[in-house]
Design a protein around this motif. Structure first.
Motif, PDB file in Angstrom:
ATOM      1  N   ASP A 193      10.082   3.212   0.357  1.00 26.97           N
ATOM      2  CA  ASP A 193      11.222   2.362   0.728  1.00 26.97           C
ATOM      3  C   ASP A 193      12.234   2.289  -0.411  1.00 26.97           C
ATOM      4  OD1 ASP A 193      10.210   1.871   3.227  1.00 26.97           O
ATOM      5  OD2 ASP A 193       9.389  -0.115   2.723  1.00 26.97           O
ATOM      6  N   GLU A 194      11.723   2.119  -1.637  1.00 28.09           N
ATOM      7  CA  GLU A 194      12.604   2.083  -2.816  1.00 28.09           C
ATOM      8  C   GLU A 194      13.343   3.411  -2.972  1.00 28.09           C
ATOM      9  OE1 GLU A 194      13.349  -0.147  -5.432  1.00 28.09           O
ATOM     10  OE2 GLU A 194      12.545  -1.652  -4.093  1.00 28.09           O
ATOM     11  N   LEU A 195      12.610   4.507  -2.833  1.00 30.31           N
ATOM     12  CA  LEU A 195      13.209   5.828  -2.987  1.00 30.31           C
ATOM     13  C   LEU A 195      14.232   6.094  -1.892  1.00 30.31           C
ATOM     14  CD1 LEU A 195      13.166   8.380  -4.733  1.00 30.31           C
ATOM     15  CD2 LEU A 195      11.420   9.291  -3.206  1.00 30.31           C
ATOM     16  N   SER A 196      13.919   5.698  -0.682  1.00 30.70           N
ATOM     17  CA  SER A 196      14.845   5.888   0.430  1.00 30.70           C
ATOM     18  C   SER A 196      16.140   5.105   0.200  1.00 30.70           C
ATOM     19  CB  SER A 196      14.181   5.434   1.735  1.00 30.70           C
ATOM     20  OG  SER A 196      15.070   5.561   2.803  1.00 30.70           O
ATOM     21  N   GLY A 197      16.004   3.864  -0.250  1.00 27.01           N
ATOM     22  CA  GLY A 197      17.191   3.060  -0.564  1.00 27.01           C
ATOM     23  C   GLY A 197      18.006   3.690  -1.682  1.00 27.01           C
ATOM     24  N   THR A 198      17.318   4.216  -2.671  1.00 25.79           N
ATOM     25  CA  THR A 198      18.001   4.868  -3.790  1.00 25.79           C
ATOM     26  C   THR A 198      18.720   6.126  -3.325  1.00 25.79           C
ATOM     27  OG1 THR A 198      16.394   3.986  -5.353  1.00 25.79           O
ATOM     28  CG2 THR A 198      17.662   5.888  -6.074  1.00 25.79           C
ATOM     29  N   GLU A 199      18.077   6.909  -2.474  1.00 26.66           N
ATOM     30  CA  GLU A 199      18.714   8.126  -1.960  1.00 26.66           C
ATOM     31  C   GLU A 199      19.986   7.776  -1.190  1.00 26.66           C
ATOM     32  OE1 GLU A 199      17.951  11.287  -2.682  1.00 26.66           O
ATOM     33  OE2 GLU A 199      16.305  10.574  -3.915  1.00 26.66           O
ATOM     34  N   ASN A 200      19.953   6.695  -0.422  1.00 29.45           N
ATOM     35  CA  ASN A 200      21.151   6.256   0.295  1.00 29.45           C
ATOM     36  C   ASN A 200      22.251   5.855  -0.685  1.00 29.45           C
ATOM     37  OD1 ASN A 200      20.047   6.709   2.813  1.00 29.45           O
ATOM     38  ND2 ASN A 200      19.287   4.618   3.018  1.00 29.45           N
ATOM     39  N   ARG A 201      21.876   5.142  -1.736  1.00 28.81           N
ATOM     40  CA  ARG A 201      22.864   4.743  -2.748  1.00 28.81           C
ATOM     41  C   ARG A 201      23.451   5.960  -3.449  1.00 28.81           C
ATOM     42  NH1 ARG A 201      18.746   0.539  -4.299  1.00 28.81           N
ATOM     43  NH2 ARG A 201      19.449  -1.361  -3.272  1.00 28.81           N
ATOM     44  N   ASN A 208       5.926   6.787 -10.690  1.00 29.96           N
ATOM     45  CA  ASN A 208       5.017   5.963  -9.879  1.00 29.96           C
ATOM     46  C   ASN A 208       4.686   6.644  -8.560  1.00 29.96           C
ATOM     47  OD1 ASN A 208       5.026   3.926 -11.808  1.00 29.96           O
ATOM     48  ND2 ASN A 208       6.818   2.953 -10.912  1.00 29.96           N
ATOM     49  N   LEU A 209       5.683   7.250  -7.951  1.00 29.76           N
ATOM     50  CA  LEU A 209       5.463   7.946  -6.688  1.00 29.76           C
ATOM     51  C   LEU A 209       4.510   9.124  -6.890  1.00 29.76           C
ATOM     52  CD1 LEU A 209       6.313   8.202  -3.703  1.00 29.76           C
ATOM     53  CD2 LEU A 209       8.136   9.721  -4.475  1.00 29.76           C
ATOM     54  N   VAL A 210       4.739   9.902  -7.928  1.00 29.33           N
ATOM     55  CA  VAL A 210       3.886  11.065  -8.203  1.00 29.33           C
ATOM     56  C   VAL A 210       2.451  10.627  -8.459  1.00 29.33           C
ATOM     57  CG1 VAL A 210       3.430  12.903  -9.870  1.00 29.33           C
ATOM     58  CG2 VAL A 210       5.742  12.587  -8.986  1.00 29.33           C
ATOM     59  N   GLU A 211       2.252   9.589  -9.239  1.00 30.93           N
ATOM     60  CA  GLU A 211       0.897   9.111  -9.537  1.00 30.93           C
ATOM     61  C   GLU A 211       0.183   8.665  -8.268  1.00 30.93           C
ATOM     62  OE1 GLU A 211      -0.947   9.395 -12.316  1.00 30.93           O
ATOM     63  OE2 GLU A 211       0.790  10.551 -12.968  1.00 30.93           O
ATOM     64  N   THR A 212       0.911   8.024  -7.376  1.00 32.56           N
ATOM     65  CA  THR A 212       0.307   7.582  -6.120  1.00 32.56           C
ATOM     66  C   THR A 212      -0.111   8.784  -5.277  1.00 32.56           C
ATOM     67  OG1 THR A 212       1.682   5.604  -6.151  1.00 32.56           O
ATOM     68  CG2 THR A 212       0.679   6.168  -4.058  1.00 32.56           C
ATOM     69  N   VAL A 213       0.758   9.782  -5.183  1.00 31.32           N
ATOM     70  CA  VAL A 213       0.451  10.963  -4.374  1.00 31.32           C
ATOM     71  C   VAL A 213      -0.677  11.771  -5.011  1.00 31.32           C
ATOM     72  CG1 VAL A 213       1.390  13.138  -3.488  1.00 31.32           C
ATOM     73  CG2 VAL A 213       2.780  11.065  -3.406  1.00 31.32           C
ATOM     74  N   LYS A 214      -0.733  11.833  -6.341  1.00 29.84           N
ATOM     75  CA  LYS A 214      -1.781  12.597  -7.034  1.00 29.84           C
ATOM     76  C   LYS A 214      -3.168  12.135  -6.634  1.00 29.84           C
ATOM     77  CE  LYS A 214       0.065  14.337 -11.385  1.00 29.84           C
ATOM     78  NZ  LYS A 214       0.045  14.187 -12.842  1.00 29.84           N
ATOM     79  N   GLY A 215      -3.315  10.861  -6.352  1.00 33.93           N
ATOM     80  CA  GLY A 215      -4.618  10.348  -5.953  1.00 33.93           C
ATOM     81  C   GLY A 215      -5.119  10.982  -4.665  1.00 33.93           C
ATOM     82  N   TYR A 216      -4.193  11.453  -3.829  1.00 31.37           N
ATOM     83  CA  TYR A 216      -4.574  12.047  -2.549  1.00 31.37           C
ATOM     84  C   TYR A 216      -4.494  13.573  -2.564  1.00 31.37           C
ATOM     85  CZ  TYR A 216      -4.400   7.391  -0.568  1.00 31.37           C
ATOM     86  OH  TYR A 216      -4.644   6.072  -0.291  1.00 31.37           O
ATOM     87  N   ALA A 217      -3.557  14.098  -3.337  1.00 27.53           N
ATOM     88  CA  ALA A 217      -3.315  15.541  -3.330  1.00 27.53           C
ATOM     89  C   ALA A 217      -3.299  16.071  -4.760  1.00 27.53           C
ATOM     90  CB  ALA A 217      -1.991  15.845  -2.623  1.00 27.53           C
TER      91      ALA A 217
END
Length: 199
Positions: free
Chosen positions: A134-142, A64-73
């Motif tokens: 935010d989800e990814l940041s929380g996951t990285e902390n976990r 999901n993150l990659v697809e969102t970024v692909k729209g811009y870059a």
């Protein structure tokens, strides 16, 4: 003559009793170490399962993150390929060593993706992107917490295996070594992104 045989018998009997006592103590001590090692191994396995849960959570967020970024870059194909490769390696990993290596590769690929994102202010204003971050940041902390707990369990186990008299039990039963989850050398380097060319 009879006196010598009695003394010899007493000495032999005394030595046999000593050896029996030493063997009994050795068996008791090694039994305690064996139980301790199996308990510690189970703790390591349980903690490893927690690490894998968090890595899977991150793995599920990435598309999901990659697809969102692909729209811009859209031109950053090399970064997307690295992320896809790392994600595939993580899913295919069969041992802690392979998982650690794949997770570290994935962390590096995500770092390069974040470097791309820094150059797109309009992307950082996107609500969906912010939610995913935010989800990814929380996951990285976990992941960091679970890695720390896993490493603590491995450290306790490895220390126990090397201490006397438990090291004797370890040699007899050949308890396996567990790897620490360490960051690779490449984690110290700042990700480099070239916006002039596409890969």
């Amino acid at each position: 003559m009879v006196r010598i045989d009695e003394d010899a018998m007493r000495t032999v009997l005394h030595n046999v009793m000593r050896m029996t006592l030493l063997v009994a103590i050795g068996v008791g001590v090694s039994g305690c170490s064996y139980n301790k090692f199996t308990t510690q191994e189970e703790a390591i396995k349980a903690q490893w399962a927690q690490v894998q849960n968090q890595l899977q959570r991150r793995n599920d967020l990435i598309p999901n993150l990659v697809e969102t970024v692909k729209g811009y870059a859209a031109h950053e194909e090399g970064v997307y390929k690295d992320i896809a490769d790392a994600r595939s390696r993580l899913l295919a990993a069969r041992s802690p060593e392979e998982t650690i290596q794949a997770a570290n590769q994935q962390t590096g690929a995500l770092g390069r993706l974040m470097a791309v994102v820094e150059n797109y202010p309009q992307l950082k204003a996107n609500e969906q992107f912010n939610r995913l971050m935010d989800e990814l940041s929380g996951t990285e902390n976990r992941i960091a917490v679970e890695r720390m707990r896993y490493n603590e369990a491995v450290q306790a186990y490895n220390t126990s295996r090397r201490q006397f008299p438990a090291n004797v039990t370890n040699k007899i039963f050949s308890f396996k070594d567990y790897p620490f989850f360490e960051a690779p050398e490449s984690a110290r380097e700042v990700p480099k992104v070239n916006f002039g060319t596409s890969k």
